[in-house]
Design a protein around this motif. Structure first.
Motif, short mmCIF file in Angstrom:
data_model
loop_
_atom_site.label_atom_id
_atom_site.label_comp_id
_atom_site.label_asym_id
_atom_site.label_seq_id
_atom_site.Cartn_x
_atom_site.Cartn_y
_atom_site.Cartn_z
N THR A 293 25.05 -20.07 0.15
CA THR A 293 24.90 -19.15 -0.97
C THR A 293 23.98 -19.71 -2.05
O THR A 293 23.29 -18.96 -2.73
N ALA A 294 23.98 -21.03 -2.23
CA ALA A 294 23.20 -21.66 -3.30
C ALA A 294 21.72 -21.79 -2.94
O ALA A 294 20.87 -21.77 -3.82
N LYS A 295 21.43 -21.93 -1.67
CA LYS A 295 20.04 -22.12 -1.25
C LYS A 295 19.29 -20.80 -1.37
O LYS A 295 19.61 -19.81 -0.72
N LYS A 296 18.28 -20.81 -2.23
CA LYS A 296 17.48 -19.61 -2.44
C LYS A 296 16.41 -19.53 -1.36
O LYS A 296 15.66 -20.47 -1.14
N ALA A 297 16.36 -18.42 -0.67
CA ALA A 297 15.37 -18.24 0.38
C ALA A 297 14.01 -17.97 -0.26
O ALA A 297 13.89 -17.27 -1.26
N SER A 298 13.00 -18.55 0.32
CA SER A 298 11.64 -18.36 -0.17
C SER A 298 11.13 -16.99 0.27
O SER A 298 11.44 -16.53 1.37
N LYS A 299 10.34 -16.38 -0.58
CA LYS A 299 9.73 -15.10 -0.18
C LYS A 299 8.69 -15.31 0.91
O LYS A 299 8.30 -14.37 1.59
N LEU A 300 8.28 -16.57 1.11
CA LEU A 300 7.32 -16.86 2.18
C LEU A 300 7.99 -16.99 3.54
O LEU A 300 7.31 -16.94 4.57
N ASP A 301 9.32 -17.14 3.57
CA ASP A 301 10.04 -17.25 4.84
C ASP A 301 9.82 -16.04 5.74
O ASP A 301 9.78 -16.18 6.97
N ALA A 302 9.67 -14.88 5.16
CA ALA A 302 9.46 -13.67 5.95
C ALA A 302 8.11 -13.71 6.68
O ALA A 302 7.93 -13.05 7.71
N PHE A 303 7.17 -14.52 6.16
CA PHE A 303 5.83 -14.60 6.75
C PHE A 303 5.61 -15.95 7.43
O PHE A 303 4.47 -16.34 7.69
N ARG A 304 6.68 -16.64 7.75
CA ARG A 304 6.61 -17.98 8.33
C ARG A 304 5.73 -18.02 9.58
O ARG A 304 4.81 -18.83 9.68
N ASP A 305 6.01 -17.16 10.54
CA ASP A 305 5.26 -17.15 11.80
C ASP A 305 3.79 -16.80 11.57
O ASP A 305 2.90 -17.39 12.21
N ASP A 306 3.53 -15.87 10.66
CA ASP A 306 2.14 -15.49 10.37
C ASP A 306 1.40 -16.66 9.70
O ASP A 306 0.24 -16.92 10.02
N ILE A 307 2.07 -17.35 8.81
CA ILE A 307 1.44 -18.49 8.14
C ILE A 307 1.13 -19.59 9.14
O ILE A 307 0.06 -20.21 9.10
N ILE A 308 2.04 -19.83 10.07
CA ILE A 308 1.79 -20.83 11.12
C ILE A 308 0.57 -20.44 11.94
O ILE A 308 -0.29 -21.28 12.22
N LYS A 309 0.48 -19.16 12.34
CA LYS A 309 -0.68 -18.69 13.12
C LYS A 309 -1.98 -18.90 12.34
O LYS A 309 -2.99 -19.34 12.89
N LEU A 310 -1.95 -18.58 11.07
CA LEU A 310 -3.15 -18.71 10.25
C LEU A 310 -3.55 -20.18 10.10
O LEU A 310 -4.74 -20.52 10.17
N LYS A 311 -2.59 -21.07 9.90
CA LYS A 311 -2.91 -22.49 9.77
C LYS A 311 -3.43 -23.06 11.09
O LYS A 311 -4.34 -23.88 11.09
N GLN A 312 -2.88 -22.61 12.21
CA GLN A 312 -3.37 -23.06 13.52
C GLN A 312 -4.80 -22.58 13.76
O GLN A 312 -5.56 -23.22 14.48
N ALA A 313 -5.16 -21.44 13.15
CA ALA A 313 -6.52 -20.90 13.27
C ALA A 313 -7.45 -21.50 12.22
O ALA A 313 -8.56 -21.03 12.03
N LYS A 314 -6.97 -22.55 11.51
CA LYS A 314 -7.77 -23.27 10.51
C LYS A 314 -8.17 -22.40 9.33
O LYS A 314 -9.24 -22.55 8.76
N VAL A 315 -7.30 -21.46 8.95
CA VAL A 315 -7.55 -20.60 7.79
C VAL A 315 -7.19 -21.39 6.54
O VAL A 315 -6.16 -22.09 6.50
N SER A 316 -8.00 -21.28 5.50
CA SER A 316 -7.76 -22.02 4.27
C SER A 316 -6.54 -21.46 3.53
O SER A 316 -6.14 -20.31 3.73
N ASN A 317 -5.99 -22.29 2.65
CA ASN A 317 -4.85 -21.84 1.85
C ASN A 317 -5.22 -20.67 0.95
O ASN A 317 -4.41 -19.77 0.72
N LYS A 318 -6.44 -20.68 0.45
CA LYS A 318 -6.91 -19.58 -0.40
C LYS A 318 -6.89 -18.25 0.38
O LYS A 318 -6.48 -17.22 -0.15
N GLU A 319 -7.31 -18.30 1.63
CA GLU A 319 -7.29 -17.09 2.46
C GLU A 319 -5.88 -16.67 2.81
O GLU A 319 -5.58 -15.48 2.91
#
Length: 117
Positions: free
Chosen positions: A11-37
């Protein structure tokens, strides 16, 4: 009855709003996409966050993935290797001692004779 530590952490651990996009972020990082993108991608999906928050999320994600790789058992394969039992040099090849004593391997100053002054 009192609450257990595990229940409290859930209950105390606040979920990040980025958790919903975890798999997409992993795909983008594997494709060498910059953090800005990646931030631009998230903004297109109505998720607004700072660059430092994304970096923090990525660092935690990297640590999480590294832990899962460390704890994953690896399978091993047995490989048979044939080794040579005896290697004979060719009869005409010079020995190591002959190579070291040759004039070509001596420093130049040892091969010259001093001229008279």
């Amino acid at each position: 009855m009192a609450i257990t530590a595990e229940e409290f952490l859930k209950t105390a651990k606040k979920a990040s709003k980025l958790d919903a996009f975890r798999d997409d972020i992993i795909k983008l990082k594997q494709a060498k996409v910059s953090n800005k993108e990646i931030l631009r991608f998230l903004a297109m999906n109505d998720v607004h966050t700072s660059a430092s928050n994304l970096c923090y999320f990525l660092k935690n994600l990297q640590n999480e993935l590294a832990k899962s790789v460390i704890n994953t058992p690896k399978t091993t394969e047995t490989v048979q290797v044939k080794t040579a039992t005896q290697i004979k040099p060719p009869a005409e090849a010079p020995t190591v001692q002959e190579k070291n004593n040759s004039v070509a391997n001596r420093p130049a100053f040892l091969g010259r004779q001093m001229s008279s002054i």
